[in-house]
Design an enzyme around this catalytic site. Structure first.
Site, PDB file in Angstrom:
ATOM      1  N   TYR A 135      -1.014  -0.244  10.785  1.00  0.00           N
ATOM      2  CA  TYR A 135      -1.343  -0.877   9.500  1.00  0.00           C
ATOM      3  C   TYR A 135      -0.218  -0.650   8.489  1.00  0.00           C
ATOM      4  O   TYR A 135       0.285  -1.585   7.864  1.00  0.00           O
ATOM      5  CB  TYR A 135      -2.669  -0.321   8.947  1.00  0.00           C
ATOM      6  CG  TYR A 135      -2.869  -0.634   7.483  1.00  0.00           C
ATOM      7  CD1 TYR A 135      -3.036  -1.953   7.053  1.00  0.00           C
ATOM      8  CD2 TYR A 135      -2.835   0.378   6.511  1.00  0.00           C
ATOM      9  CE1 TYR A 135      -3.183  -2.247   5.697  1.00  0.00           C
ATOM     10  CE2 TYR A 135      -2.984   0.083   5.166  1.00  0.00           C
ATOM     11  CZ  TYR A 135      -3.159  -1.222   4.757  1.00  0.00           C
ATOM     12  OH  TYR A 135      -3.287  -1.512   3.434  1.00  0.00           O
ATOM     13  N   SER A 148       0.846  -1.197   0.000  1.00  0.00           N
ATOM     14  CA  SER A 148       0.000   0.000   0.000  1.00  0.00           C
ATOM     15  C   SER A 148       0.877   1.241   0.000  1.00  0.00           C
ATOM     16  O   SER A 148       1.990   1.237   0.561  1.00  0.00           O
ATOM     17  CB  SER A 148      -0.854  -0.018   1.272  1.00  0.00           C
ATOM     18  OG  SER A 148      -1.449   1.240   1.463  1.00  0.00           O
ATOM     19  N   LYS A 170       2.807  -3.219   6.530  1.00  0.00           N
ATOM     20  CA  LYS A 170       3.140  -3.311   5.103  1.00  0.00           C
ATOM     21  C   LYS A 170       4.646  -3.115   4.898  1.00  0.00           C
ATOM     22  O   LYS A 170       5.269  -3.818   4.108  1.00  0.00           O
ATOM     23  CB  LYS A 170       2.344  -2.258   4.311  1.00  0.00           C
ATOM     24  CG  LYS A 170       0.844  -2.543   4.270  1.00  0.00           C
ATOM     25  CD  LYS A 170       0.558  -3.792   3.476  1.00  0.00           C
ATOM     26  CE  LYS A 170      -0.893  -4.209   3.508  1.00  0.00           C
ATOM     27  NZ  LYS A 170      -1.124  -5.512   2.889  1.00  0.00           N
TER      28      LYS A 170
HETATM   29  O1  LIG Z   1      -6.498 -12.318   8.019  1.00  0.00           O
HETATM   30  C1  LIG Z   1      -7.187 -12.068   7.045  1.00  0.00           C
HETATM   31  C2  LIG Z   1      -7.596 -10.747   6.729  1.00  0.00           C
HETATM   32  C3  LIG Z   1      -8.374 -10.559   5.616  1.00  0.00           C
HETATM   33  N1  LIG Z   1      -8.750 -11.612   4.830  1.00  0.00           N
HETATM   34  C4  LIG Z   1      -9.562 -11.392   3.630  1.00  0.00           C
HETATM   35  O2  LIG Z   1      -8.782 -10.636   2.719  1.00  0.00           O
HETATM   36  C5  LIG Z   1      -9.629  -9.887   1.885  1.00  0.00           C
HETATM   37  C6  LIG Z   1      -9.144  -8.455   1.848  1.00  0.00           C
HETATM   38  O3  LIG Z   1      -9.966  -7.742   0.996  1.00  0.00           O
HETATM   39  P1  LIG Z   1     -10.610  -6.320   1.335  1.00  0.00           P
HETATM   40  O4  LIG Z   1     -10.854  -6.193   2.787  1.00  0.00           O
HETATM   41  O5  LIG Z   1     -11.719  -6.083   0.368  1.00  0.00           O
HETATM   42  O6  LIG Z   1      -9.401  -5.352   1.051  1.00  0.00           O
HETATM   43  P2  LIG Z   1      -8.810  -4.807  -0.330  1.00  0.00           P
HETATM   44  O7  LIG Z   1      -9.298  -3.435  -0.637  1.00  0.00           O
HETATM   45  O8  LIG Z   1      -8.894  -5.831  -1.371  1.00  0.00           O
HETATM   46  O9  LIG Z   1      -7.395  -4.549   0.304  1.00  0.00           O
HETATM   47  C7  LIG Z   1      -6.236  -4.926  -0.213  1.00  0.00           C
HETATM   48  O10 LIG Z   1      -5.583  -3.759  -0.615  1.00  0.00           O
HETATM   49  C8  LIG Z   1      -4.856  -3.057   0.286  1.00  0.00           C
HETATM   50  C9  LIG Z   1      -4.194  -1.860  -0.373  1.00  0.00           C
HETATM   51  O11 LIG Z   1      -5.127  -0.976  -0.879  1.00  0.00           O
HETATM   52  C10 LIG Z   1      -3.828  -3.969   0.839  1.00  0.00           C
HETATM   53  O12 LIG Z   1      -3.137  -3.307   1.812  1.00  0.00           O
HETATM   54  C11 LIG Z   1      -4.423  -5.198   1.481  1.00  0.00           C
HETATM   55  O13 LIG Z   1      -3.395  -6.168   1.676  1.00  0.00           O
HETATM   56  C12 LIG Z   1      -5.446  -5.826   0.728  1.00  0.00           C
HETATM   57  O14 LIG Z   1      -6.237  -6.589   1.608  1.00  0.00           O
HETATM   58  C13 LIG Z   1     -11.052 -10.028   2.426  1.00  0.00           C
HETATM   59  O15 LIG Z   1     -11.783 -10.910   1.612  1.00  0.00           O
HETATM   60  C14 LIG Z   1     -10.852 -10.599   3.822  1.00  0.00           C
HETATM   61  O16 LIG Z   1     -11.941 -11.391   4.218  1.00  0.00           O
HETATM   62  C15 LIG Z   1      -8.352 -12.889   5.130  1.00  0.00           C
HETATM   63  O17 LIG Z   1      -8.670 -13.844   4.417  1.00  0.00           O
HETATM   64  N2  LIG Z   1      -7.571 -13.085   6.238  1.00  0.00           N
END
Ligand SMILES: O=c1ccn([C@@H]2O[C@H](COP(=O)(O)OP(=O)(O)O[C@H]3O[C@H](CO)[C@@H](O)[C@H](O)[C@H]3O)[C@@H](O)[C@H]2O)c(=O)[nH]1
Length: 268
Positions: free
Chosen positions: A174, A150, A178
């Site tokens: 957070y 990020s 990263k």
């Molecule tokens: O321990 C965990 C934490 C989260 N999740 C899943 O990971 C996904 C993350 O997606 P979301 O919450 O929609 O986040 P994004 O916007 O896709 O975020 C991503 O994009 C960010 C940067 O914008 C990064 O920092 C993150 O790693 C990444 O999760 C979800 O389905 C969660 O359920 C897991 O499976 N295990």
């Protein structure tokens, strides 16, 4: 399937049901070269997102698709907790040594404010889980890795637009998770040249597939601006207040294209 047909490469996407993850899965499926395995604990996503991606990909197949093309639209989805190494192992065991070609690690907790309240959860899920995942990959001889980082790693940057060479100085737990994960990946690649890895520093990803079948649909009150606006617009937020902190922020805009999400372009 004809004997000459090249087999699909197995790519594991963590957080595959999430916002970025579901678009990554879609981008992989569109190439018809990969079979996607997803790991997600559905902390912030609906399992249905993955069925919608597969449906979308199937609809886009031409008439009379091959068995291989059809297979590329099926996701092997696992609900599992990345902080439990045994659960990661079970998925790798299913495919055996060398069976998983590469990993795109998107799963993480991502709310800056929350990370200051429950830092240990953030370090466990974002850093500890990354180490466990890399260790399991090493054990199963899978050494291609795309990491979803990020722009928060820069903290408050001295210059905007931010050059990639800017020092990393994250402000929140957070952001620090990263920076730490990027550092671990960097150290690993320096220690063992067989590893091929890249960290992608997304800024504020926004948008959705034109069909509306996939997009950003977090559980609970959204922590990010655009889904919060969307939830307020459709009356899904109990306390529909949006604070605007300024009107002079120079927001750069660039597409997060399928190409930049394709691990084949990045780590091959
Ligand atoms: O321990 C965990 C934490 C989260 N999740 C899943 O990971 C996904 C993350 O997606 P979301 O919450 O929609 O986040 P994004 O916007 O896709 O975020 C991503 O994009 C960010 C940067 O914008 C990064 O920092 C993150 O790693 C990444 O999760 C979800 O389905 C969660 O359920 C897991 O499976 N295990």
């Amino acid at each position: 399937m004809s004997e000459q047909a090249p087999a699909l490469k197995n790519v594991l996407v963590t957080g595959g049901a999430g916002y970025i993850g579901s678009h990554v899965v879609y981008a992989l499926q569109k190439t018809r070269r990969f079979k996607v395995i997803s790991i997600d604990n559905h902390h912030n996503s609906h399992p249905a997102a993955l069925s919608r991606v597969s449906e979308l990909s199937r609809k886009e197949l031409g008439p009379n698709p091959s068995e291989l093309e059809l297979a590329s639209t099926i996701v092997d989805a696992h609900k599992c907790d990345l902080t439990q190494p045994s659960q990661i192992r079970t998925v790798f065991e299913k495919y055996g040594k060398g069976g998983i070609w590469g990993v795109i690690h998107v799963a993480a907790y991502k709310a800056v404010g929350e990370s200051t309240e429950i830092p240990l959860t953030y370090y466990a899920n974002n850093v500890g889980a990354t180490v466990s995942l890399l260790q399991t990959m090493e054990e199963f001889e899978c050494r291609r890795f795309v990491y979803s980082s990020s722009a928060t790693v820069y903290g408050t940057p001295p210059v905007i637009p931010i050059p990639e060479t800017t020092r990393l100085q994250a402000d929140s737990p957070y952001g620090k998770t990263k920076v730490m994960s990027e550092t671990i990946i960097d150290d690993l690649c320096h220690a063992d040249q067989r590893w091929r890895a890249i960290s992608l520093r997304y800024f504020n990803p926004a948008g959705a597939h034109p069909s509306g079948a996939i997009g950003e649909d977090p559980l609970g009150r959204p922590g990010n601006l655009l889904p919060l606006l969307a939830h307020i617009a459709v009356g899904r937020v109990k306390d529909p207040v949006l604070k605007v902190f300024g009107n002079d922020y120079p927001t750069p805009c660039a597409p997060v294209s399928s190409g930049s999400l394709n691990p084949a372009n990045k780590v091959e």
